[in-house]
Scaffold this motif. Structure first.
Motif, PDB file in Angstrom:
ATOM      1  N   PHE A  34      15.893  71.305 102.884  1.00 50.43           N
ATOM      2  CA  PHE A  34      15.466  72.216 103.942  1.00 50.43           C
ATOM      3  C   PHE A  34      14.223  72.997 103.547  1.00 50.43           C
ATOM      4  O   PHE A  34      13.244  73.044 104.290  1.00 50.43           O
ATOM      5  CB  PHE A  34      16.592  73.182 104.325  1.00 50.43           C
ATOM      6  N   GLY A  35      14.248  73.625 102.376  1.00 53.25           N
ATOM      7  CA  GLY A  35      13.116  74.447 101.948  1.00 53.25           C
ATOM      8  C   GLY A  35      11.829  73.648 101.815  1.00 53.25           C
ATOM      9  O   GLY A  35      10.762  74.100 102.222  1.00 53.25           O
ATOM     10  N   LEU A  36      11.945  72.459 101.273  1.00 54.09           N
ATOM     11  CA  LEU A  36      10.770  71.602 101.136  1.00 54.09           C
ATOM     12  C   LEU A  36      10.248  71.190 102.514  1.00 54.09           C
ATOM     13  O   LEU A  36       9.039  71.128 102.739  1.00 54.09           O
ATOM     14  CB  LEU A  36      11.103  70.371 100.301  1.00 54.09           C
ATOM     15  N   GLY A  37      11.153  70.944 103.435  1.00 53.74           N
ATOM     16  CA  GLY A  37      10.755  70.586 104.794  1.00 53.74           C
ATOM     17  C   GLY A  37       9.932  71.680 105.448  1.00 53.74           C
ATOM     18  O   GLY A  37       8.905  71.419 106.089  1.00 53.74           O
ATOM     19  N   VAL A  38      10.358  72.924 105.278  1.00 51.96           N
ATOM     20  CA  VAL A  38       9.620  74.058 105.835  1.00 51.96           C
ATOM     21  C   VAL A  38       8.239  74.156 105.194  1.00 51.96           C
ATOM     22  O   VAL A  38       7.224  74.321 105.881  1.00 51.96           O
ATOM     23  CB  VAL A  38      10.411  75.369 105.646  1.00 51.96           C
ATOM     24  N   LEU A  39       8.179  74.033 103.887  1.00 51.47           N
ATOM     25  CA  LEU A  39       6.904  74.128 103.174  1.00 51.47           C
ATOM     26  C   LEU A  39       5.962  72.988 103.561  1.00 51.47           C
ATOM     27  O   LEU A  39       4.763  73.202 103.785  1.00 51.47           O
ATOM     28  CB  LEU A  39       7.137  74.139 101.666  1.00 51.47           C
ATOM     29  N   LEU A  40       6.474  71.771 103.676  1.00 51.78           N
ATOM     30  CA  LEU A  40       5.625  70.643 104.055  1.00 51.78           C
ATOM     31  C   LEU A  40       5.144  70.762 105.500  1.00 51.78           C
ATOM     32  O   LEU A  40       4.010  70.402 105.814  1.00 51.78           O
ATOM     33  CB  LEU A  40       6.369  69.321 103.850  1.00 51.78           C
ATOM     34  N   LYS A  41       6.001  71.277 106.377  1.00 53.93           N
ATOM     35  CA  LYS A  41       5.587  71.484 107.774  1.00 53.93           C
ATOM     36  C   LYS A  41       4.450  72.504 107.840  1.00 53.93           C
ATOM     37  O   LYS A  41       3.467  72.311 108.560  1.00 53.93           O
ATOM     38  CB  LYS A  41       6.776  71.958 108.602  1.00 53.93           C
ATOM     39  N   LEU A  42       4.567  73.577 107.086  1.00 54.96           N
ATOM     40  CA  LEU A  42       3.519  74.592 107.027  1.00 54.96           C
ATOM     41  C   LEU A  42       2.238  74.006 106.435  1.00 54.96           C
ATOM     42  O   LEU A  42       1.138  74.264 106.936  1.00 54.96           O
ATOM     43  CB  LEU A  42       4.008  75.775 106.186  1.00 54.96           C
ATOM     44  N   THR A  43       2.375  73.195 105.402  1.00 54.54           N
ATOM     45  CA  THR A  43       1.214  72.552 104.781  1.00 54.54           C
ATOM     46  C   THR A  43       0.528  71.610 105.765  1.00 54.54           C
ATOM     47  O   THR A  43      -0.699  71.635 105.914  1.00 54.54           O
ATOM     48  CB  THR A  43       1.638  71.788 103.512  1.00 54.54           C
ATOM     49  N   LYS A  44       1.319  70.794 106.446  1.00 55.54           N
ATOM     50  CA  LYS A  44       0.770  69.842 107.423  1.00 55.54           C
ATOM     51  C   LYS A  44      -0.011  70.572 108.515  1.00 55.54           C
ATOM     52  O   LYS A  44      -1.066  70.114 108.946  1.00 55.54           O
ATOM     53  CB  LYS A  44       1.912  69.030 108.025  1.00 55.54           C
ATOM     54  N   LYS A  45       0.491  71.720 108.919  1.00 55.01           N
ATOM     55  CA  LYS A  45      -0.145  72.500 109.985  1.00 55.01           C
ATOM     56  C   LYS A  45      -1.452  73.143 109.523  1.00 55.01           C
ATOM     57  O   LYS A  45      -2.374  73.304 110.313  1.00 55.01           O
ATOM     58  CB  LYS A  45       0.821  73.576 110.467  1.00 55.01           C
ATOM     59  N   ASN A  46      -1.535  73.502 108.231  1.00 49.91           N
ATOM     60  CA  ASN A  46      -2.660  74.290 107.747  1.00 49.91           C
ATOM     61  C   ASN A  46      -3.697  73.537 106.923  1.00 49.91           C
ATOM     62  O   ASN A  46      -4.755  74.084 106.651  1.00 49.91           O
ATOM     63  CB  ASN A  46      -2.135  75.474 106.926  1.00 49.91           C
ATOM     64  N   VAL A  47      -3.399  72.306 106.520  1.00 50.39           N
ATOM     65  CA  VAL A  47      -4.352  71.545 105.704  1.00 50.39           C
ATOM     66  C   VAL A  47      -4.751  70.283 106.477  1.00 50.39           C
ATOM     67  O   VAL A  47      -3.917  69.402 106.688  1.00 50.39           O
ATOM     68  CB  VAL A  47      -3.743  71.182 104.331  1.00 50.39           C
ATOM     69  N   PRO A  48      -6.012  70.202 106.889  1.00 52.20           N
ATOM     70  CA  PRO A  48      -6.461  69.027 107.657  1.00 52.20           C
ATOM     71  C   PRO A  48      -6.277  67.726 106.871  1.00 52.20           C
ATOM     72  O   PRO A  48      -6.488  67.679 105.660  1.00 52.20           O
ATOM     73  CB  PRO A  48      -7.952  69.296 107.877  1.00 52.20           C
ATOM     74  N   GLY A  49      -5.832  66.693 107.558  1.00 54.57           N
ATOM     75  CA  GLY A  49      -5.715  65.373 106.954  1.00 54.57           C
ATOM     76  C   GLY A  49      -4.366  65.073 106.330  1.00 54.57           C
ATOM     77  O   GLY A  49      -4.100  63.944 105.945  1.00 54.57           O
ATOM     78  N   ILE A  50      -3.495  66.069 106.228  1.00 56.05           N
ATOM     79  CA  ILE A  50      -2.167  65.851 105.665  1.00 56.05           C
ATOM     80  C   ILE A  50      -1.227  65.434 106.789  1.00 56.05           C
ATOM     81  O   ILE A  50      -1.144  66.105 107.815  1.00 56.05           O
ATOM     82  CB  ILE A  50      -1.614  67.125 104.985  1.00 56.05           C
TER      83      ILE A  50
END
Length: 66
Positions: free
Chosen positions: A14-30
């Protein structure tokens, strides 16, 4: 970013999912997708790690390990 030959996979939590979703939203190309019980990125481990670290720094997120 890397091509699909360098995809990185990691077991879902769960925690990793939240962090990856935030990363995907904020870092272009991910791009992050799911397959069964794994997250799959379109970039290598090093590129994903850099993107996650940048996201954590931007949002002042710190890991607490017990």
């Amino acid at each position: 970013m890397a091509d699909n030959n360098n995809n990185f996979e990691i077991k879902k939590t769960f925690g990793l999912g939240v962090l990856l979703k935030l990363t995907k939203k904020n870092v272009p190309g991910i791009k992050i997708s799911t397959k069964g019980n794994k997250f799959i990125s379109n970039v290598s481990l090093n590129e994903l790690s850099d993107a996650v670290n940048a996201t954590m720094k931007t949002h002042n997120i710190r890991l607490k390990i017990k």
